[in-house]
Motif scaffolding. Sequence first.
Motif, PDB file in Angstrom:
ATOM      1  N   LYS A  42       7.504  -7.678   7.929  1.00 60.04           N
ATOM      2  CA  LYS A  42       6.427  -7.575   7.270  1.00 60.04           C
ATOM      3  C   LYS A  42       5.532  -8.768   7.297  1.00 60.04           C
ATOM      4  O   LYS A  42       4.450  -8.746   7.418  1.00 60.04           O
ATOM      5  CB  LYS A  42       6.941  -7.403   5.541  1.00 60.04           C
ATOM      6  CG  LYS A  42       5.632  -7.180   4.653  1.00 60.04           C
ATOM      7  CD  LYS A  42       6.281  -7.154   3.208  1.00 60.04           C
ATOM      8  CE  LYS A  42       4.973  -6.742   2.385  1.00 60.04           C
ATOM      9  NZ  LYS A  42       5.373  -6.418   0.983  1.00 60.04           N
ATOM     10  N   ARG A  43       6.367  -9.764   7.509  1.00 59.21           N
ATOM     11  CA  ARG A  43       5.461 -11.254   7.649  1.00 59.21           C
ATOM     12  C   ARG A  43       4.812 -10.927   9.235  1.00 59.21           C
ATOM     13  O   ARG A  43       3.779 -11.527   9.216  1.00 59.21           O
ATOM     14  CB  ARG A  43       6.622 -12.468   7.659  1.00 59.21           C
ATOM     15  CG  ARG A  43       6.834 -12.824   6.267  1.00 59.21           C
ATOM     16  CD  ARG A  43       7.331 -14.350   6.114  1.00 59.21           C
ATOM     17  NE  ARG A  43       8.687 -14.182   6.676  1.00 59.21           N
ATOM     18  CZ  ARG A  43       9.841 -13.922   6.406  1.00 59.21           C
ATOM     19  NH1 ARG A  43      10.172 -13.561   5.078  1.00 59.21           N
ATOM     20  NH2 ARG A  43      11.091 -14.172   6.986  1.00 59.21           N
ATOM     21  N   ASN A  45       3.768  -8.447  10.722  1.00 60.23           N
ATOM     22  CA  ASN A  45       2.594  -7.724  10.883  1.00 60.23           C
ATOM     23  C   ASN A  45       1.468  -8.330   9.952  1.00 60.23           C
ATOM     24  O   ASN A  45       0.332  -8.033  10.334  1.00 60.23           O
ATOM     25  CB  ASN A  45       3.114  -6.159  10.025  1.00 60.23           C
ATOM     26  CG  ASN A  45       3.971  -5.387  10.832  1.00 60.23           C
ATOM     27  OD1 ASN A  45       3.792  -5.479  12.127  1.00 60.23           O
ATOM     28  ND2 ASN A  45       4.620  -4.519  10.240  1.00 60.23           N
ATOM     29  N   TYR A  46       1.844  -8.896   8.901  1.00 56.94           N
ATOM     30  CA  TYR A  46       0.738  -9.610   8.076  1.00 56.94           C
ATOM     31  C   TYR A  46      -0.198 -10.625   8.957  1.00 56.94           C
ATOM     32  O   TYR A  46      -1.326 -10.774   8.806  1.00 56.94           O
ATOM     33  CB  TYR A  46       1.677 -10.500   7.099  1.00 56.94           C
ATOM     34  CG  TYR A  46       0.483 -10.626   5.886  1.00 56.94           C
ATOM     35  CD1 TYR A  46       0.007  -9.731   4.762  1.00 56.94           C
ATOM     36  CD2 TYR A  46      -0.125 -12.029   5.849  1.00 56.94           C
ATOM     37  CE1 TYR A  46      -0.799 -10.278   4.074  1.00 56.94           C
ATOM     38  CE2 TYR A  46      -0.969 -12.258   4.879  1.00 56.94           C
ATOM     39  CZ  TYR A  46      -1.472 -11.415   3.716  1.00 56.94           C
ATOM     40  OH  TYR A  46      -2.252 -11.710   2.972  1.00 56.94           O
ATOM     41  N   ASN A  49      -2.172  -8.709  11.581  1.00 55.79           N
ATOM     42  CA  ASN A  49      -3.258  -7.962  10.932  1.00 55.79           C
ATOM     43  C   ASN A  49      -4.163  -8.971  10.460  1.00 55.79           C
ATOM     44  O   ASN A  49      -5.559  -8.701  10.490  1.00 55.79           O
ATOM     45  CB  ASN A  49      -2.792  -7.143   9.655  1.00 55.79           C
ATOM     46  CG  ASN A  49      -2.016  -6.014  10.013  1.00 55.79           C
ATOM     47  OD1 ASN A  49      -2.206  -5.612  11.185  1.00 55.79           O
ATOM     48  ND2 ASN A  49      -1.467  -5.236   9.118  1.00 55.79           N
ATOM     49  N   THR A  50      -3.883 -10.274  10.458  1.00 55.71           N
ATOM     50  CA  THR A  50      -4.870 -11.506   9.802  1.00 55.71           C
ATOM     51  C   THR A  50      -5.607 -11.672  11.059  1.00 55.71           C
ATOM     52  O   THR A  50      -6.920 -11.368  11.206  1.00 55.71           O
ATOM     53  CB  THR A  50      -3.989 -12.749   9.823  1.00 55.71           C
ATOM     54  OG1 THR A  50      -3.287 -12.558   8.562  1.00 55.71           O
ATOM     55  CG2 THR A  50      -5.051 -13.765   9.503  1.00 55.71           C
ATOM     56  N   TRP A  91      -8.066 -11.742   2.170  1.00 56.10           N
ATOM     57  CA  TRP A  91      -6.742 -11.515   2.518  1.00 56.10           C
ATOM     58  C   TRP A  91      -6.452  -9.946   1.907  1.00 56.10           C
ATOM     59  O   TRP A  91      -5.229  -9.463   2.121  1.00 56.10           O
ATOM     60  CB  TRP A  91      -5.773 -12.576   1.464  1.00 56.10           C
ATOM     61  CG  TRP A  91      -6.096 -13.858   2.202  1.00 56.10           C
ATOM     62  CD1 TRP A  91      -6.802 -14.947   1.849  1.00 56.10           C
ATOM     63  CD2 TRP A  91      -5.500 -14.166   3.475  1.00 56.10           C
ATOM     64  NE1 TRP A  91      -6.530 -15.883   2.377  1.00 56.10           N
ATOM     65  CE2 TRP A  91      -6.041 -15.733   3.764  1.00 56.10           C
ATOM     66  CE3 TRP A  91      -5.055 -13.461   4.584  1.00 56.10           C
ATOM     67  CZ2 TRP A  91      -5.577 -16.286   4.818  1.00 56.10           C
ATOM     68  CZ3 TRP A  91      -4.597 -14.101   5.629  1.00 56.10           C
ATOM     69  CH2 TRP A  91      -4.722 -15.718   5.779  1.00 56.10           C
ATOM     70  N   VAL A  94      -6.674  -7.974   4.882  1.00 59.57           N
ATOM     71  CA  VAL A  94      -5.629  -7.963   5.670  1.00 59.57           C
ATOM     72  C   VAL A  94      -4.195  -7.228   5.189  1.00 59.57           C
ATOM     73  O   VAL A  94      -3.782  -6.464   6.063  1.00 59.57           O
ATOM     74  CB  VAL A  94      -5.230  -9.403   5.916  1.00 59.57           C
ATOM     75  CG1 VAL A  94      -3.689  -9.824   6.526  1.00 59.57           C
ATOM     76  CG2 VAL A  94      -5.960 -10.414   6.694  1.00 59.57           C
ATOM     77  N   LYS A  95      -3.904  -7.341   4.071  1.00 61.69           N
ATOM     78  CA  LYS A  95      -2.996  -6.582   3.266  1.00 61.69           C
ATOM     79  C   LYS A  95      -3.287  -5.054   3.868  1.00 61.69           C
ATOM     80  O   LYS A  95      -2.175  -4.299   3.797  1.00 61.69           O
ATOM     81  CB  LYS A  95      -2.824  -6.794   1.863  1.00 61.69           C
ATOM     82  CG  LYS A  95      -1.822  -6.159   1.227  1.00 61.69           C
ATOM     83  CD  LYS A  95      -1.712  -6.244  -0.397  1.00 61.69           C
ATOM     84  CE  LYS A  95      -0.562  -5.609  -0.920  1.00 61.69           C
ATOM     85  NZ  LYS A  95      -0.505  -5.872  -2.731  1.00 61.69           N
TER      86      LYS A  95
END
Length: 222
Positions: A42-43, A45-46, A49-50, A91, A94-95
């Motif tokens: 998850k981190r 991908n975050y 995605n940023t 943000w 991004v999410k």
Amino acid sequence: VENILEKDIRSYGGTLNNVIITCTTVKTKYTRSIKRLGRIMKRKNYIINTFRHFKKVCTHKHWVFYYCCKVEIPFQGLIHDLSKFSPTEFWESVKYYQGTSSPIDACKKENGWSAAWMHHKGRNKHHYEYWQDNFDNGGNPIEMPMKYKKEMLCDYLGAGRAYHGKSFNFEKELKWWESKKSKPIAMHPNDMAFIDKYINLFYEYENREYDIRTIFNQIKKE
């Protein structure tokens, strides 16, 4: 014989208990490992995605600036959508990053509303949603100044370019527009007619292989 059988049963029961305890321990460790891996992914991908979202916004801004220059409103193209880099908008996007569609739409679908959108539409005059008033009386759209109508058109074309990439064409843009206007939207009729006119013209000129520079020259004179 009975004593031997009783001893074997106890021995088997003890072994079975040990097996159950071992399996439970392994399962617990496995579950923890999966959860830990999920958090790491998850981190990861975050973070990915940023960068993806940042690139998507920059691609969109590039094409909006390109089209704004074509219709002689370059400064509007230069400052277009700068609020997307604010924490509130960036943000959340991004999410809910999608890559092929708006993260704001994804957020609305999950939560029913979007903080990024509330922030964005109140600061960017090229959105028809900015030009609304008289909410206590049911609300009504206000006609946009021409320079913002032009930027809205450039925004729509730039979004198509950003999401479709090399496969972009005006037929896809027209299909998107036809789908959008088929729903009740609070856009002033004159603004809707402006967008409708030029998206249809772009499609017609592309289909007939005409020079679309003629359309840009026409928009300049509006």
